[in-house]
Design a protein around this motif. Structure first.
Motif, PDB file in Angstrom:
ATOM      1  N   GLN A  27      -9.935  29.249  14.391  1.00  0.00           N
ATOM      2  CA  GLN A  27     -10.113  29.385  15.820  1.00  0.00           C
ATOM      3  C   GLN A  27     -11.163  30.455  16.102  1.00  0.00           C
ATOM      4  O   GLN A  27     -11.228  31.460  15.428  1.00  0.00           O
ATOM      5  CB  GLN A  27      -8.809  29.787  16.490  1.00  0.00           C
ATOM      6  N   ARG A  28     -11.950  30.224  17.109  1.00  0.00           N
ATOM      7  CA  ARG A  28     -12.923  31.227  17.535  1.00  0.00           C
ATOM      8  C   ARG A  28     -12.320  32.024  18.687  1.00  0.00           C
ATOM      9  O   ARG A  28     -11.390  31.577  19.336  1.00  0.00           O
ATOM     10  CB  ARG A  28     -14.205  30.550  17.972  1.00  0.00           C
ATOM     11  N   PHE A  29     -12.874  33.200  18.904  1.00  0.00           N
ATOM     12  CA  PHE A  29     -12.414  34.010  20.023  1.00  0.00           C
ATOM     13  C   PHE A  29     -12.844  33.371  21.326  1.00  0.00           C
ATOM     14  O   PHE A  29     -13.932  32.800  21.419  1.00  0.00           O
ATOM     15  CB  PHE A  29     -12.995  35.425  19.943  1.00  0.00           C
ATOM     16  N   SER A  30     -12.018  33.503  22.328  1.00  0.00           N
ATOM     17  CA  SER A  30     -12.388  32.984  23.640  1.00  0.00           C
ATOM     18  C   SER A  30     -13.424  33.921  24.265  1.00  0.00           C
ATOM     19  O   SER A  30     -13.481  35.103  23.936  1.00  0.00           O
ATOM     20  CB  SER A  30     -11.162  32.878  24.541  1.00  0.00           C
ATOM     21  N   ILE A  72      -6.321  43.412  20.970  1.00  0.00           N
ATOM     22  CA  ILE A  72      -7.075  42.306  21.557  1.00  0.00           C
ATOM     23  C   ILE A  72      -7.631  41.361  20.497  1.00  0.00           C
ATOM     24  O   ILE A  72      -7.522  40.145  20.610  1.00  0.00           O
ATOM     25  CB  ILE A  72      -8.222  42.848  22.431  1.00  0.00           C
ATOM     26  N   LEU A  73      -8.237  41.929  19.448  1.00  0.00           N
ATOM     27  CA  LEU A  73      -8.937  41.121  18.449  1.00  0.00           C
ATOM     28  C   LEU A  73      -8.077  40.738  17.258  1.00  0.00           C
ATOM     29  O   LEU A  73      -8.485  39.917  16.438  1.00  0.00           O
ATOM     30  CB  LEU A  73     -10.185  41.865  17.947  1.00  0.00           C
ATOM     31  N   GLY A  74      -6.919  41.338  17.131  1.00  0.00           N
ATOM     32  CA  GLY A  74      -6.054  41.014  16.006  1.00  0.00           C
ATOM     33  C   GLY A  74      -6.381  41.853  14.787  1.00  0.00           C
ATOM     34  O   GLY A  74      -7.049  42.875  14.864  1.00  0.00           O
ATOM     35  N   ARG A  75      -5.917  41.389  13.664  1.00  0.00           N
ATOM     36  CA  ARG A  75      -6.062  42.121  12.411  1.00  0.00           C
ATOM     37  C   ARG A  75      -7.473  41.967  11.854  1.00  0.00           C
ATOM     38  O   ARG A  75      -7.739  41.088  11.042  1.00  0.00           O
ATOM     39  CB  ARG A  75      -5.056  41.575  11.404  1.00  0.00           C
ATOM     40  N   GLN A  76      -8.343  42.828  12.294  1.00  0.00           N
ATOM     41  CA  GLN A  76      -9.727  42.821  11.823  1.00  0.00           C
ATOM     42  C   GLN A  76      -9.962  44.116  11.044  1.00  0.00           C
ATOM     43  O   GLN A  76      -9.932  45.203  11.606  1.00  0.00           O
ATOM     44  CB  GLN A  76     -10.709  42.730  13.001  1.00  0.00           C
ATOM     45  N   TRP A  77     -10.221  43.991   9.766  1.00  0.00           N
ATOM     46  CA  TRP A  77     -10.342  45.172   8.915  1.00  0.00           C
ATOM     47  C   TRP A  77     -11.577  45.996   9.209  1.00  0.00           C
ATOM     48  O   TRP A  77     -11.654  47.160   8.837  1.00  0.00           O
ATOM     49  CB  TRP A  77     -10.302  44.768   7.444  1.00  0.00           C
ATOM     50  N   GLY A 102     -19.414  43.708  17.902  1.00  0.00           N
ATOM     51  CA  GLY A 102     -20.461  42.731  17.630  1.00  0.00           C
ATOM     52  C   GLY A 102     -20.286  42.078  16.264  1.00  0.00           C
ATOM     53  O   GLY A 102     -20.493  40.877  16.109  1.00  0.00           O
ATOM     54  N   ALA A 103     -19.883  42.871  15.274  1.00  0.00           N
ATOM     55  CA  ALA A 103     -19.647  42.322  13.937  1.00  0.00           C
ATOM     56  C   ALA A 103     -18.455  41.369  13.932  1.00  0.00           C
ATOM     57  O   ALA A 103     -18.481  40.316  13.287  1.00  0.00           O
ATOM     58  CB  ALA A 103     -19.422  43.446  12.934  1.00  0.00           C
ATOM     59  N   VAL A 104     -17.417  41.726  14.663  1.00  0.00           N
ATOM     60  CA  VAL A 104     -16.248  40.836  14.758  1.00  0.00           C
ATOM     61  C   VAL A 104     -16.631  39.546  15.484  1.00  0.00           C
ATOM     62  O   VAL A 104     -16.241  38.454  15.070  1.00  0.00           O
ATOM     63  CB  VAL A 104     -15.073  41.545  15.470  1.00  0.00           C
ATOM     64  N   ALA A 105     -17.419  39.664  16.538  1.00  0.00           N
ATOM     65  CA  ALA A 105     -17.851  38.466  17.277  1.00  0.00           C
ATOM     66  C   ALA A 105     -18.758  37.595  16.417  1.00  0.00           C
ATOM     67  O   ALA A 105     -18.714  36.376  16.510  1.00  0.00           O
ATOM     68  CB  ALA A 105     -18.568  38.871  18.555  1.00  0.00           C
ATOM     69  N   TYR A 106     -19.569  38.223  15.565  1.00  0.00           N
ATOM     70  CA  TYR A 106     -20.470  37.466  14.700  1.00  0.00           C
ATOM     71  C   TYR A 106     -19.702  36.682  13.646  1.00  0.00           C
ATOM     72  O   TYR A 106     -20.001  35.523  13.392  1.00  0.00           O
ATOM     73  CB  TYR A 106     -21.466  38.413  14.035  1.00  0.00           C
ATOM     74  N   THR A 107     -18.694  37.319  13.045  1.00  0.00           N
ATOM     75  CA  THR A 107     -17.901  36.596  12.056  1.00  0.00           C
ATOM     76  C   THR A 107     -17.064  35.532  12.738  1.00  0.00           C
ATOM     77  O   THR A 107     -16.850  34.467  12.172  1.00  0.00           O
ATOM     78  CB  THR A 107     -17.002  37.536  11.238  1.00  0.00           C
ATOM     79  N   GLY A 108     -16.572  35.838  13.930  1.00  0.00           N
ATOM     80  CA  GLY A 108     -16.021  34.854  14.825  1.00  0.00           C
ATOM     81  C   GLY A 108     -14.719  34.177  14.476  1.00  0.00           C
ATOM     82  O   GLY A 108     -14.340  33.246  15.131  1.00  0.00           O
ATOM     83  N   LYS A 109     -14.014  34.590  13.481  1.00  0.00           N
ATOM     84  CA  LYS A 109     -12.777  33.904  13.133  1.00  0.00           C
ATOM     85  C   LYS A 109     -11.585  34.800  13.453  1.00  0.00           C
ATOM     86  O   LYS A 109     -11.610  35.993  13.245  1.00  0.00           O
ATOM     87  CB  LYS A 109     -12.748  33.580  11.641  1.00  0.00           C
ATOM     88  N   VAL A 110     -10.558  34.167  13.956  1.00  0.00           N
ATOM     89  CA  VAL A 110      -9.302  34.848  14.190  1.00  0.00           C
ATOM     90  C   VAL A 110      -8.512  34.793  12.903  1.00  0.00           C
ATOM     91  O   VAL A 110      -8.332  33.718  12.340  1.00  0.00           O
ATOM     92  CB  VAL A 110      -8.514  34.168  15.330  1.00  0.00           C
ATOM     93  N   GLN A 111      -8.049  35.928  12.429  1.00  0.00           N
ATOM     94  CA  GLN A 111      -7.281  35.917  11.196  1.00  0.00           C
ATOM     95  C   GLN A 111      -5.834  35.545  11.494  1.00  0.00           C
ATOM     96  O   GLN A 111      -5.250  35.999  12.481  1.00  0.00           O
ATOM     97  CB  GLN A 111      -7.355  37.275  10.518  1.00  0.00           C
ATOM     98  N   ARG A 112      -5.296  34.720  10.640  1.00  0.00           N
ATOM     99  CA  ARG A 112      -3.942  34.229  10.818  1.00  0.00           C
ATOM    100  C   ARG A 112      -2.943  35.327  10.465  1.00  0.00           C
ATOM    101  O   ARG A 112      -3.100  36.046   9.491  1.00  0.00           O
ATOM    102  CB  ARG A 112      -3.725  33.040   9.895  1.00  0.00           C
ATOM    103  N   LYS A 113      -1.901  35.452  11.256  1.00  0.00           N
ATOM    104  CA  LYS A 113      -0.853  36.430  10.971  1.00  0.00           C
ATOM    105  C   LYS A 113       0.042  35.876   9.896  1.00  0.00           C
ATOM    106  O   LYS A 113       0.392  34.702   9.903  1.00  0.00           O
ATOM    107  CB  LYS A 113      -0.045  36.743  12.230  1.00  0.00           C
ATOM    108  N   ARG A 114       0.429  36.708   8.964  1.00  0.00           N
ATOM    109  CA  ARG A 114       1.296  36.261   7.871  1.00  0.00           C
ATOM    110  C   ARG A 114       2.713  36.646   8.097  1.00  0.00           C
ATOM    111  O   ARG A 114       3.082  37.530   8.688  1.00  0.00           O
ATOM    112  CB  ARG A 114       0.822  36.854   6.553  1.00  0.00           C
TER     113      ARG A 114
END
Length: 114
Positions: A27-30, A72-77, A102-114
């Motif tokens: 999924q991409r970020f809205s 807001i962005l979730g688990r982004q390292w 900007g780097a998070v938006a560029y990678t653009g993927k939502v990481q799935r929660k485990r």
């Protein structure tokens, strides 16, 4: 009399990836999420620039920013190195949070929660 054996042609094996083995959901970020994250980053960088002479207040603002972006962005390292860079004296003049978002938006993927 010789019998010729014809090799049997088999379709190639296909690998079906299960949903448990994937690390991202695809999924991409809205746009609203990205706009909110960029707004928080801009405000935080502006406030951080003026708080450069008072490190405890600057660290508090950066910690609050990291927690808001994490929510807001979730688990982004990449948020962790951004927080560390903001804690280094003198780096508050650079828009670190804006670059991180900007780097998070560029990678653009939502990481799935485990």
């Amino acid at each position: 009399m010789e019998t010729k054996m014809h090799p049997e042609v088999m379709p190639p094996e296909t690998h079906v990836q299960s949903s448990e083995s994937s690390t991202t959901s695809g999924q991409r970020f809205s746009p609203k999420t990205l706009i909110l994250a960029f707004a928080i980053a801009v405000v935080s960088d502006a406030v951080s620039f003026f708080l450069a002479l008072t490190p405890p207040f600057q660290w508090t603002a950066d910690l609050v920013t990291a927690l808001l972006l994490f929510a807001i962005l979730g688990r982004q390292w990449i948020l962790l190195p951004g927080l560390i860079m903001e804690a280094v004296p003198g780096f508050s003049i650079f828009p670190i949070w804006l670059l991180v978002v900007g780097a998070v938006a560029y990678t653009g993927k939502v990481q799935r929660k485990r």
